[in-house]
Design a protein around this motif. Structure first.
Motif, PDB file in Angstrom:
ATOM      1  N   ASP A  75       0.814  -1.214   0.000  1.00  0.00           N
ATOM      2  CA  ASP A  75       0.000   0.000   0.000  1.00  0.00           C
ATOM      3  C   ASP A  75       0.849   1.267   0.000  1.00  0.00           C
ATOM      4  OD1 ASP A  75      -2.346  -1.422  -0.059  1.00  0.00           O
ATOM      5  OD2 ASP A  75      -2.726  -1.275   2.095  1.00  0.00           O
ATOM      6  N   ALA A  76       1.988   1.219   0.702  1.00  0.00           N
ATOM      7  CA  ALA A  76       2.839   2.406   0.804  1.00  0.00           C
ATOM      8  C   ALA A  76       3.548   2.723  -0.512  1.00  0.00           C
ATOM      9  CB  ALA A  76       3.867   2.219   1.926  1.00  0.00           C
ATOM     10  N   LEU A  82       1.790  -4.295  -6.368  1.00  0.00           N
ATOM     11  CA  LEU A  82       1.767  -5.545  -5.614  1.00  0.00           C
ATOM     12  C   LEU A  82       0.485  -5.754  -4.816  1.00  0.00           C
ATOM     13  CD1 LEU A  82       5.492  -5.570  -4.525  1.00  0.00           C
ATOM     14  CD2 LEU A  82       4.395  -7.118  -6.146  1.00  0.00           C
ATOM     15  N   ALA A  83      -0.517  -4.907  -5.041  1.00  0.00           N
ATOM     16  CA  ALA A  83      -1.834  -5.109  -4.444  1.00  0.00           C
ATOM     17  C   ALA A  83      -2.882  -4.896  -5.524  1.00  0.00           C
ATOM     18  CB  ALA A  83      -2.065  -4.137  -3.291  1.00  0.00           C
ATOM     19  N   PRO A  84      -3.927  -5.708  -5.526  1.00  0.00           N
ATOM     20  CA  PRO A  84      -5.011  -5.503  -6.500  1.00  0.00           C
ATOM     21  C   PRO A  84      -5.745  -4.192  -6.199  1.00  0.00           C
ATOM     22  CG  PRO A  84      -5.146  -7.665  -5.445  1.00  0.00           C
ATOM     23  CD  PRO A  84      -4.190  -6.858  -4.648  1.00  0.00           C
ATOM     24  N   SER A  91      -9.726 -12.170  -2.647  1.00  0.00           N
ATOM     25  CA  SER A  91      -8.801 -13.308  -2.613  1.00  0.00           C
ATOM     26  C   SER A  91      -7.447 -12.908  -2.046  1.00  0.00           C
ATOM     27  CB  SER A  91      -8.622 -13.872  -4.027  1.00  0.00           C
ATOM     28  OG  SER A  91      -9.814 -14.478  -4.479  1.00  0.00           O
ATOM     29  N   TYR A  92      -7.038 -11.698  -2.325  1.00  0.00           N
ATOM     30  CA  TYR A  92      -5.748 -11.178  -1.819  1.00  0.00           C
ATOM     31  C   TYR A  92      -5.717 -11.230  -0.294  1.00  0.00           C
ATOM     32  CZ  TYR A  92      -2.348  -7.329  -0.947  1.00  0.00           C
ATOM     33  OH  TYR A  92      -1.308  -6.521  -0.519  1.00  0.00           O
ATOM     34  N   ALA A 147      -4.199 -14.345  -5.830  1.00  0.00           N
ATOM     35  CA  ALA A 147      -5.204 -13.292  -5.948  1.00  0.00           C
ATOM     36  C   ALA A 147      -5.742 -13.143  -7.359  1.00  0.00           C
ATOM     37  CB  ALA A 147      -4.635 -11.957  -5.463  1.00  0.00           C
ATOM     38  N   GLY A 148      -5.338 -14.031  -8.257  1.00  0.00           N
ATOM     39  CA  GLY A 148      -5.827 -13.939  -9.627  1.00  0.00           C
ATOM     40  C   GLY A 148      -4.752 -14.205 -10.653  1.00  0.00           C
TER      41      GLY A 148
END
Length: 207
Positions: A75-76, A82-84, A91-92, A147-148
């Motif tokens: 997030d940072a 690296l995050a959906p 799913s993440y 996550a996909g």
């Protein structure tokens, strides 16, 4: 630029966070914390009261616990991808925290020789070791990544747990686990992280 400091020991779960740091591609400073008195010192406990590694300090923000660090860094540093998107994180979050909770507990108990009695499985979060292994296989078999269709911080954490579990034989050696592990660790950042930690470990052994 806000300084990012990584407190670790190359013979610890810090290897998970090292991989994550290499994936985000931002500069960071590493502080190796030896086991024993240095890790339990007042100075280090001011960072992590548990007296354990890894931890990170990002400016005035301190984060401990590997799963939390992976989520925080994703997030940072959103440019690392690296995050959906926020509306597609089911799913993440699901599999990242499954690995941090039921999987970690089940494999740790198995490594210590503890088996949950069949009539007590309802009292423990993961139920049975067999259920955890079947669920983990489901998680890594549905899509290329947990996550996909693309690699995320969840794969850093889940992949690290599987890699360690296979090495320590606390996770069953199933083809689905080995295929997934090969896919997620065949990345330049993962190779760099292994190289850095192995070099740090050699330096500690020589000291």
């Amino acid at each position: 630029m806000t300084e990012l400091t990584f407190y670790t020991n190359p013979m610890s779960r810090g290897r998970i966070v090292r991989w994550m740091l290499e994936e985000i591609g931002e500069p960071y400073r590493t502080e190796i914390v030896p086991f024993g008195a240095p890790m339990k010192s007042p100075e280090y406990r001011a960072v992590n009261p548990m007296g354990k590694v890894p931890s990170i300090r990002h400016g005035e923000t301190v984060v401990t616990e590997c799963a939390a660090i992976c989520v925080y860094l994703a997030d940072a540093f959103p440019d690392a991808g690296l995050a959906p998107p926020a509306n597609k994180r089911g799913s993440y979050y699901r599999w990242l925290f499954f690995a941090a909770g039921p999987l970690e507990a089940a494999t740790s108990n198995r490594a210590l020789g503890f088996e949950v009695p069949a009539d007590r499985r309802g009292m423990i979060g993961y139920g049975s070791f067999e259920d955890v292994m079947d669920t983990l296989e489901y998680a890594v078999s549905r899509t290329p990544f947990v996550a996909g269709d693309r690699f995320t911080a969840a794969d850093v954490y889940v992949g690290s747990q599987i890699g360690w579990g296979l090495h320590m034989e606390s996770i069953e050696r199933r083809p689905a686990f080995e295929t997934y592990l090969a896919r997620v660790t065949d990345r330049p950042a993962a190779a760099r992280a292994r190289s850095l930690d192995n070099a740090a470990m050699q330096a500690m052994q020589k000291a």
